[in-house]
Design a protein around this motif. Structure first.
Motif, PDB file in Angstrom:
ATOM      1  N   UNK A 149       6.625 -15.033  -5.768  1.00 11.22           N
ATOM      2  CA  UNK A 149       6.663 -14.071  -4.664  1.00 11.22           C
ATOM      3  C   UNK A 149       6.237 -12.684  -5.128  1.00 11.22           C
ATOM      4  N   UNK A 150       6.671 -12.294  -6.333  1.00 15.21           N
ATOM      5  CA  UNK A 150       6.311 -10.970  -6.848  1.00 15.21           C
ATOM      6  C   UNK A 150       4.807 -10.867  -7.091  1.00 15.21           C
ATOM      7  N   UNK A 151       4.221 -11.912  -7.667  1.00 17.07           N
ATOM      8  CA  UNK A 151       2.781 -11.900  -7.938  1.00 17.07           C
ATOM      9  C   UNK A 151       1.985 -11.870  -6.636  1.00 17.07           C
ATOM     10  N   UNK A 152       2.380 -12.735  -5.701  1.00 20.81           N
ATOM     11  CA  UNK A 152       1.670 -12.791  -4.421  1.00 20.81           C
ATOM     12  C   UNK A 152       1.833 -11.482  -3.656  1.00 20.81           C
ATOM     13  N   UNK A 153       3.054 -10.921  -3.688  1.00 24.40           N
ATOM     14  CA  UNK A 153       3.309  -9.666  -2.979  1.00 24.40           C
ATOM     15  C   UNK A 153       2.491  -8.514  -3.556  1.00 24.40           C
ATOM     16  N   UNK A 154       2.141  -8.612  -4.822  1.00 27.76           N
ATOM     17  CA  UNK A 154       1.305  -7.574  -5.434  1.00 27.76           C
ATOM     18  C   UNK A 154      -0.181  -7.805  -5.148  1.00 27.76           C
ATOM     19  N   UNK A 206       4.374  -8.549   4.521  1.00 27.31           N
ATOM     20  CA  UNK A 206       2.985  -8.335   4.100  1.00 27.31           C
ATOM     21  C   UNK A 206       2.028  -9.058   5.042  1.00 27.31           C
ATOM     22  N   UNK A 207       2.394 -10.276   5.432  1.00 26.61           N
ATOM     23  CA  UNK A 207       1.549 -11.047   6.348  1.00 26.61           C
ATOM     24  C   UNK A 207       1.411 -10.323   7.680  1.00 26.61           C
ATOM     25  N   UNK A 208       2.528  -9.853   8.209  1.00 24.71           N
ATOM     26  CA  UNK A 208       2.492  -9.206   9.522  1.00 24.71           C
ATOM     27  C   UNK A 208       1.826  -7.833   9.462  1.00 24.71           C
ATOM     28  N   UNK A 209       1.890  -7.195   8.315  1.00 25.37           N
ATOM     29  CA  UNK A 209       1.155  -5.941   8.156  1.00 25.37           C
ATOM     30  C   UNK A 209      -0.347  -6.204   8.273  1.00 25.37           C
TER      31      UNK A 209
END
Length: 404
Positions: free
Chosen positions: A151-156, A38-41
């Motif tokens: 991680x799931x919350x942040x990834x969302x 996600x960061x690199x995107x």
């Protein structure tokens, strides 16, 4: 036989607070690799760099992180966990801010190498402290549940709320803020510090440890290798290439996104299960159950039906997480050196890289069925290796896990 090692004396702060702090620090320490895509995107969108450059950034980060994690057995007991963790958090925040405001695109690789070095120092002391808890299996289980949830919350939230409006800068500032929030937890690591650390299996069971025999070293090493291969197979195989496997079955990318989201939530169940089951069942038996569940899930992932495929992938996430946590507990329970289990995350990373390379080669030359068959064989071998490690340890010490 040697005398049983006395249980470590805890300092003044409550053990529950210390355990919570160690779990929180471990969660933050492994957050970056969990959401790196996600960061690199966001980096690609903000800076307009190509996929090849992103690969270079990822390699730089992994190299920096790998250096400190791979050497953790040599420095984690020689440093003050409170000071090294606090310093690493502050240095990580500074490195992230440098990437945001100071470092140009042509030097991003250096920036991410430094981020890998600094952030890599956060997790090992916390991971070691969790292993020194009275019940390491339960500690790892609850900590993994927390880290997966974060991680799931942040990834969302990042792709939906931050990336569209603030891009790379917003993402890295939010991550830096999360590190700062965890900073006070570093002070509690003193209470789970490694003074009086348990340096034999006896400390886990109150019984004598083996003083001679090859099993003294063979058991924890075999268990660690088996656990690393187990983790590498499920993460670097079906876990990493679910989109390619789904495409080969004629399932669209939109469905895969839903499968991944459900699998992330399902992994929370898998992470928490060991803390509930505990030692009511033999850890080796539970690894066997997890292995059987993963192999059964492969059958669902051969289907062209999105519903069946998705159910198989979600089941894969649950059983893989259960097996991962139990392997953490097994490796810790057999490790009288207090160093092999500290090296275990680095072994996991190496196995993941090798497994991903193998899976990619298989999928490019063959079908997902070939990947599933080889993965199933490796999983079964890992379980037999865990059984062997338990029996080797049991033959030299009553403190070891009871063989099934």
């Amino acid at each position: 036989m040697t005398d049983a090692v006395a249980a470590p004396e805890l300092a003044t702060a409550p053990a529950r607070y210390s355990g919570f702090s160690a779990g929180a620090l471990w969660s933050v320490g492994i957050l970056l690799p969990n959401i790196l895509s996600i960061i690199f995107q966001a980096t690609q969108q903000s800076r307009g760099i190509g996929a090849g450059d992103l690969g270079t950034l990822g390699a730089a980060f992994v190299l920096g992180r790998g250096i400190v994690i791979g050497t953790a057995p040599f420095w984690v007991y020689r440093t003050n966990p409170r000071q090294i963790t606090a310093g690493a958090i502050i240095a990580t925040v500074a490195a992230l801010m440098a990437v945001v405001f100071l470092i140009g695109t042509n030097r991003l690789g250096l920036g991410w190498f430094i981020v890998g070095l600094t952030s890599g120092c956060v997790a090992p002391p916390a991971y070691t402290a969790l292993g020194n808890a009275r019940d390491p299996l339960r500690s790892y289980s609850i900590a993994l549940f927390g880290s997966s949830l974060i991680a799931a919350i942040v990834a969302y939230l990042l792709p939906t709320l931050i990336v569209p409006h603030y891009g790379e800068k917003g993402v890295l500032i939010v991550i830096a803020a999360l590190f700062l929030v965890a900073l006070p937890c570093a002070w509690a690591l003193r209470d789970t510090q490694f003074v009086g650390k348990r340096n034999a299996p006896s400390a886990l069971s109150g019984k004598d440890a083996p003083s001679t025999g090859s099993g003294r070293y063979a058991a924890p090493v075999i268990a660690a290798i088996a656990g690393a291969v187990f983790t590498g197979v499920f993460m670097g195989g079906a876990g990493a290439f679910v989109a390619s496997i789904a495409a080969a079955n004629g399932i669209g990318a939109k469905s895969v996104g839903l499968f991944v989201a459900f699998a992330l939530m399902a992994s929370l169940v898998g992470a928490l299960t060991p803390s509930i089951v505990g030692n009511r069942m033999s850890p080796i038996a539970m690894i066997g159950v997890a292995t059987a569940g993963i192999i059964a899930s492969y059958a669902g992932m051969t289907s062209a039906s999105p519903l069946i495929f998705g159910a198989g992938y979600v089941a894969h996430a649950i059983f893989a997480t259960i097996g991962y946590v139990y392997f953490l507990g097994v490796v810790r329970s057999l490790d009288f050196t207090d160093r092999i289990y500290v090296a275990y995350p680095a072994m996991d990373a190496a196995a993941f890289a090798a497994s991903a390379e193998l899976a990619g080669a298989l999928l490019s030359r063959s079908t997902p069925t070939a990947l599933f068959l080889i993965s199933a064989v490796l999983m079964v071998i890992c379980w037999f290796a865990a059984v062997a490690a338990s029996r080797i340890a049991a033959s030299g010490s009553p403190a070891a896990l009871e063989p099934i």
